[in-house]
Structures are given as structure tokens and as C-alpha cells.
Design an enzyme around this catalytic site. Structure first.
Site, PDB file in Angstrom:
ATOM      1  N   HIS A   1      29.648  27.924  37.290  1.00  0.00           N
ATOM      2  CA  HIS A   1      30.180  29.065  36.921  1.00  0.00           C
ATOM      3  C   HIS A   1      29.295  29.538  35.885  1.00  0.00           C
ATOM      4  CE1 HIS A   1      33.963  31.785  37.015  1.00  0.00           C
ATOM      5  NE2 HIS A   1      33.017  32.509  36.946  1.00  0.00           N
TER       6      HIS A   1
ATOM      7  N   GLU B   1      38.266  25.211  36.406  1.00  0.00           N
ATOM      8  CA  GLU B   1      37.610  24.389  36.293  1.00  0.00           C
ATOM      9  C   GLU B   1      37.271  24.295  34.647  1.00  0.00           C
ATOM     10  OE1 GLU B   1      35.138  28.159  38.614  1.00  0.00           O
ATOM     11  OE2 GLU B   1      35.831  28.827  37.017  1.00  0.00           O
TER      12      GLU B   1
ATOM     13  N   ARG C   1      35.416  33.801  43.428  1.00  0.00           N
ATOM     14  CA  ARG C   1      36.607  33.030  42.716  1.00  0.00           C
ATOM     15  C   ARG C   1      37.115  31.431  43.722  1.00  0.00           C
ATOM     16  NH1 ARG C   1      35.689  35.798  39.092  1.00  0.00           N
ATOM     17  NH2 ARG C   1      36.922  37.019  38.195  1.00  0.00           N
TER      18      ARG C   1
END
Length: 315
Positions: free
Chosen positions: A282, A263, A234
């Protein structure tokens, strides 16, 4: 049953088949949904599937017929689960569908820092090898992993797979977890020892008050100057300004990140200008195989709910 998928593109940009979900009811699929589109699109739905769409109390209160929210991810902080519960809505998530893929990406980031294969390939295609006076050259230090120490913060499904890959590379593995238990081949240590002894610190822990910004100026200062940090967990596990400063000042040698605190990142994120920092958008979870597995498991969650035996509830 009416099923609405509010942000299907992330899970399925076109290379998967929605059949596992389609066979469960009448389905409407939207690639993306803006906040002001959610209520209109989900109106009349018995079930919605979401990945990152935010379903707040204000939105849920406008969907009195909604009975089920299926999160097509492990994290579910985008859902107001308390509001869902008070409205009688079941919320489920999908766990452990991408552990192998995330472990693989962890080493993709590490090998990128150790071998710089892409940099050297680009150099070759730019003509530097053809123009070289020598049969070989390297544009950055190359580092062998065998004998190095991998320090894991977190040793769940993903951390355990990372440990096995590290051992296969001939690395020593040490790990910190809140409730340690013996694991063959892995030395359980305190958090300070992770920073002091590791050549590679890799984050695989949940985001909690204890672990938030565990990578910070104080802990970075404990690390070896040739050590690197990896994060496929994370984004907020890292204090990003502190890490950027450490990279600029040579406190540590590099960082490989698949997640950031926001993000998509803001243009002024300090890590975007930091040296020796590899960042991917990601994608660790997003292999074809993991997404196919995710779709199947999300469909199984919905089917279990329809049959009156919900599983993987988080509400």
C-alpha cells in the site's frame, strides 16, 4: 488550540517537517496510538489528525472538547462520521493529493509483470550472467505494451492519468464508468467488454456495493489467458481466493496489487502464495512529493476550520 496527531509516522516517518501544522497551535505528535491509548492522548484536544486510527462513537463520546478531526488521507471509513456529526465535530479529508503517484505505481506494477526487471537484476548479481554461455538470456517471457489494450474500471483523477500514460506507451485504452462521458482517445465500453477485450484490467473505482469483488471467478473467466489485473484502488474490489485460483490455474497470466482486503495481510491470504503475483505494501500514495502535498493540504483544512470556513467536510 491544542492539536494532537495520533498516528503521524505513516505520513511523516521523519523526512518531512511538521511546520505547516505546528504554526496553527500547540501540537503533540505520536507515531502510533493503540486503541486503549487514544482517549488519554486526545483528551483536551481541540483538533486531532489521524490517518488510519479508528475513532468510533465510543471513543468520540469520551472526548467532549473535540471540535475537529482531520483525516490525513482520502478514505475516512475509520471515522464514525455520524457520531462525529451528532457530537458537533467537523471531519475533513484530503483528496487528489497522490493521483500522479498512484498512476506511476500502477505502471510500476505493470512493468514488473511485463519485464521482470528485478528478477533479472537479482539473477545477474547471483552470477548467472557471468556464467552464461550466451550474451543475453531471459528467465520469463518479456511483453511489449504497445498495441495492447488497457481496460480501466473507473475513470476519475487517477484512472485518467493512467489512461494518458497508457496512451503514451502506445496502448489502446477502453474504460468503464457508471456515468460515462466522451473522453478523447478513450473508448467507453460496458463492464463485460472490459474483461473480454483487455490485456490489462486496472482498477480505479470507488468501493461500493456494485464494485465490491468486481474481480471474481465469473469475470476472471471472461479474460484472456495472457491478461493481467492491477489494483491500486481498494483491496475488497477483488475476491482474493478467486484471483489466487485463477493465477494458479492459468486463467489469467498475472496480477499486480498495492492493496489487499486486510492490511497488514493475514498470513493465510491466498494471494501471498499465488504465482505471478506482485504485491506492494500500500505504497502507491506514499512518494515524498505526495506526502508533502498531503501534509500541506491537511494543514490548510485545519486552518480553514480555525478561521470558521471549513472545507472538504465529510461529516
Amino acid at each position: 488550540m491544542k492539536i494532537v496527531i495520533l498516528d503521524g509516522y505513516t505520513l511523516n516517518p521523519g523526512d518531512l517537517d511538521w511546520a505547516p501544522v505546528q504554526q496553527l497551535g500547540d501540537i503533540e505528535i505520536y507515531d502510533r496510538s493503540k486503541p486503549d491509548e487514544i482517549v488519554q492522548r486526545a483528551a483536551g484536544a481541540d483538533a486531532v489528525l489521524v490517518n488510519k486510527v479508528v475513532l468510533s462513537k465510543a471513543i468520540l463520546d469520551q472526548l467532549p472538547g473535540l471540535k475537529y478531526i482531520g483525516v490525513t488521507a482520502t478514505g475516512f471509513n475509520n471515522i464514525d462520521t455520524a457520531a462525529a456529526k451528532s457530537n458537533g465535530i467537523i471531519v475533513t479529508n484530503v483528496r487528489a493529493y497522490s493521483s500522479a503517484s498512484v498512476a506511476q505505481q500502477t505502471f510500476a506494477l505493470l512493468l514488473s509483470l511485463m519485464n521482470r526487471a528485478e528478477m533479472h537484476s537479482q539473477s545477474v548479481f547471483a552470477g548467472e550472467w557471468a556464467a552464461s554461455a550466451d550474451f543475453c538470456y531471459w528467465k520469463s517471457p518479456l511483453t511489449e505494451l504497445a498495441g495492447k489494450t488497457m481496460g480501466l474500471i473507473g475513470l476519475g483523477d487517477i484512472g485518467s492519468q493512467v489512461a494518458q500514460i497508457a496512451l503514451a506507451f502506445g496502448m489502446k485504452v477502453i474504460a468503464y464508468r457508471k456515468h460515462p462521458k466522451p473522453v478523447e482517445g478513450i473508448e467507453m465500453v460496458g463492464l463485460d467488454e472490459i474483461f473480454l477485450r483487455s490485456d490489462v484490467v486496472s482498477l480505479h473505482c470507488p468501493l461500493t456495493e456494485e464494485t465490491k469483488e468486481v474481480i471474481n471467478k465469473t469475470n476472471l473467466a471472461k479474460m484472456k489467458p495472457n491478461a493481467v489485473v492491477l489494483n491500486t484502488g481498494r483491496g475488497p474490489l477483488i475476491q482474493e481466493s478467486d484471483l489466487a485460483e485463477a493465477l494458479r490455474n492459468g486463467v489469467i497470466a498475472g496480477a499486480g496489487l498495492d492493496v489487499l482486503s486486510a492490511e497488514p495481510p493475514r498470513a493465510d491470504n491466498p494471494l501471498l502464495a499465488a504465482p505471478n503475483c506482485v504485491i506492494t505494501p500500500h505504497v502507491a500514495w506514499a512518494t515524498f512529493e505526495a506526502r508533502k502535498r498531503l501534509m500541506q493540504l491537511a494543514a490548510e483544512n485545519l486552518e480553514a476550520f480555525i478561521k470558521g470556513n471549513p472545507v472538504n467536510e465529510v461529516s
